[in-house]
Design an enzyme around this catalytic site. Sequence first.
Site, PDB file in Angstrom:
ATOM      1  N   ALA A 196      43.214 -11.007  16.185  1.00 42.63           N
ATOM      2  CA  ALA A 196      42.363 -10.706  15.037  1.00 42.63           C
ATOM      3  C   ALA A 196      43.078  -9.736  14.088  1.00 42.63           C
ATOM      4  CB  ALA A 196      41.039 -10.105  15.497  1.00 42.63           C
ATOM      5  N   PRO A 197      42.715  -9.738  12.807  1.00 38.24           N
ATOM      6  CA  PRO A 197      43.384  -8.903  11.809  1.00 38.24           C
ATOM      7  C   PRO A 197      42.695  -7.554  11.623  1.00 38.24           C
ATOM      8  CG  PRO A 197      41.884 -10.365  10.707  1.00 38.24           C
ATOM      9  CD  PRO A 197      41.732 -10.651  12.182  1.00 38.24           C
ATOM     10  N   LYS A 236      43.292  -9.931  21.140  1.00 36.80           N
ATOM     11  CA  LYS A 236      44.038  -8.737  20.746  1.00 36.80           C
ATOM     12  C   LYS A 236      43.623  -8.322  19.339  1.00 36.80           C
ATOM     13  CE  LYS A 236      48.115  -8.189  18.856  1.00 36.80           C
ATOM     14  NZ  LYS A 236      47.883  -6.974  18.011  1.00 36.80           N
ATOM     15  N   PRO A 237      43.085  -7.108  19.181  1.00 40.60           N
ATOM     16  CA  PRO A 237      42.835  -6.589  17.840  1.00 40.60           C
ATOM     17  C   PRO A 237      44.133  -6.102  17.211  1.00 40.60           C
ATOM     18  CG  PRO A 237      42.248  -4.931  19.458  1.00 40.60           C
ATOM     19  CD  PRO A 237      42.680  -6.159  20.228  1.00 40.60           C
ATOM     20  N   SER A 283      48.901 -13.009   8.581  1.00 43.55           N
ATOM     21  CA  SER A 283      49.801 -13.358   7.484  1.00 43.55           C
ATOM     22  C   SER A 283      50.419 -14.732   7.703  1.00 43.55           C
ATOM     23  CB  SER A 283      50.914 -12.316   7.368  1.00 43.55           C
ATOM     24  OG  SER A 283      51.765 -12.378   8.499  1.00 43.55           O
ATOM     25  N   GLU A 301      44.278 -19.090  10.491  1.00 38.45           N
ATOM     26  CA  GLU A 301      43.630 -18.701   9.235  1.00 38.45           C
ATOM     27  C   GLU A 301      44.517 -17.630   8.629  1.00 38.45           C
ATOM     28  OE1 GLU A 301      42.296 -17.240   6.347  1.00 38.45           O
ATOM     29  OE2 GLU A 301      40.858 -16.067   7.491  1.00 38.45           O
ATOM     30  N   CYS A 337      41.281 -12.427   2.382  1.00 38.59           N
ATOM     31  CA  CYS A 337      42.056 -13.630   2.049  1.00 38.59           C
ATOM     32  C   CYS A 337      41.393 -14.471   0.970  1.00 38.59           C
ATOM     33  CB  CYS A 337      42.284 -14.485   3.290  1.00 38.59           C
ATOM     34  SG  CYS A 337      43.257 -13.671   4.565  1.00 38.59           S
ATOM     35  N   GLU A 346      50.713 -12.883  -2.123  1.00 31.37           N
ATOM     36  CA  GLU A 346      49.463 -12.202  -1.801  1.00 31.37           C
ATOM     37  C   GLU A 346      49.651 -10.687  -1.823  1.00 31.37           C
ATOM     38  OE1 GLU A 346      45.863 -12.912   1.344  1.00 31.37           O
ATOM     39  OE2 GLU A 346      47.888 -12.853   2.176  1.00 31.37           O
TER      40      GLU A 346
END
Length: 479
Positions: free
Chosen positions: A152-153, A178-179, A230, A251, A285, A381
Amino acid sequence: MSTELRRLRNYIGGAFRDAADGRTTEVVNPVTGEAYATAPLSGQADVDAAMAAAAEAFPGWRDATPAERQKALLKVADAIEERAEELIAAEVENTGKPIGLTRTEEIPPMVDQIRFFAGAARMLEGRSAGEYMEGLTSIVRREPVGVCAQVAPWNYPMMMAVWKFAPAIAAGNTVVLKPSDTTPASTVLLAEILGSVLPTGVFNVVCGDRDTGRMMVEHETPAMASITGSVRAGMQVAESASKDLKRVHLELGGKAPVVVFEDTDIAKAVEDISVAGFFNAGQDCTAATRVLVHESIHDEFVTALAKAAADTKTGAPDDEDVLFGPLNNAHQLAQVEGFVDRLPAHARVEAGGRRVGDKGFFYAPTVVSGLRQDDEIVQKEVFGPVITVQTFTDENQAVAYANGVEYALASSVWTKDHSRAMRMSKKLDFGCVWINTHIPLVAEMPHGGFKKSGYGKDLSAYGFDDYTRIKHVMTSLDA
């Protein structure tokens, strides 16, 4: 006088534990720029343990009835509501987000999304049974894929964790999540909440850095790897997963075009676009980051957007007047500053363009005009509170500019002309097209992109299906 740092721990096989080798990383509050906690820097032994726990739990969770999985997820949703203030406090310390907006804009959707997938657990569908060959009946089984490695981001640590674990667990999979190494606190608290409801080993949390994530993806146990991050990270995951043909769900980045036609209500469009561009410091995003405005209203639009930016406030989490807090970390602040510092001579900074304060990672809401299609800040981005503006002359040019980037996650069209809106929604090469709005999401509708924004869907029945596999079963009628 030093302050003792809080100690966060992994959650593996129903128990909290430190990294096997004792290594840790410091977790920094982006409001102050100072460390407030330590988290495990997990290595191979920790990943092995988490995968073993998930694998051991999988047969039992796979064989649980959909009703049992639904009941468990509904309890998780209730528990999150009950402990919302604890989660908000952890998330705010993780990210520096405004307290009020975290309470109203994150907790309710998270709970709703979990409840949606709880319902989806009981809606496993396949084609009806039939005889496609004489004397033989075919049926289709939809099954969980197995252990899922998920990363996760840091932009929405709590909500993205929900987007990961809820469909996977609803479908009967077990999870090792995993964070981000910069935002583990709220995920560790979620582990405590889920652990009080789910069977041991169904949900595991391993803290660590990109090497930890790589170990998870390369591990032989998971049947699927899912990442929000990313483009670079996604490509690395896809490459790693290809070595043993794991399923991959990606994603990745976005560069959402916001196409504003001449018949648009400028005041309303500017109000909505500025919020959609600056919310969460632009660290989204799908943020309304790249405005394409018809040449006939360009000057009026830019003036209004610059004023909206100047009137938008960033600041401390407890300030009720702020729209967004700091950027997540020092590296991200440097990234955003770099984009603005490298602007070409023909670009104009209409608002912002500077760091705010000398403590923490705050950056002013920024509007840049005079840009060309091949400019770096248009093509790449930024992931910060920066909105760029370009002009177009007609519909065809608007489509060419909108599609002329490597990302394809989200977009929006602003016009009163229904036929034009429908034409644009067909021509825009993005996973989502909003019309006269930008950024709302609902649990029932899919979220995911094309091109270098990745593949696979979050949310909706499509997101649920991504965590299942299809099996054909054929039986003889003569036996």
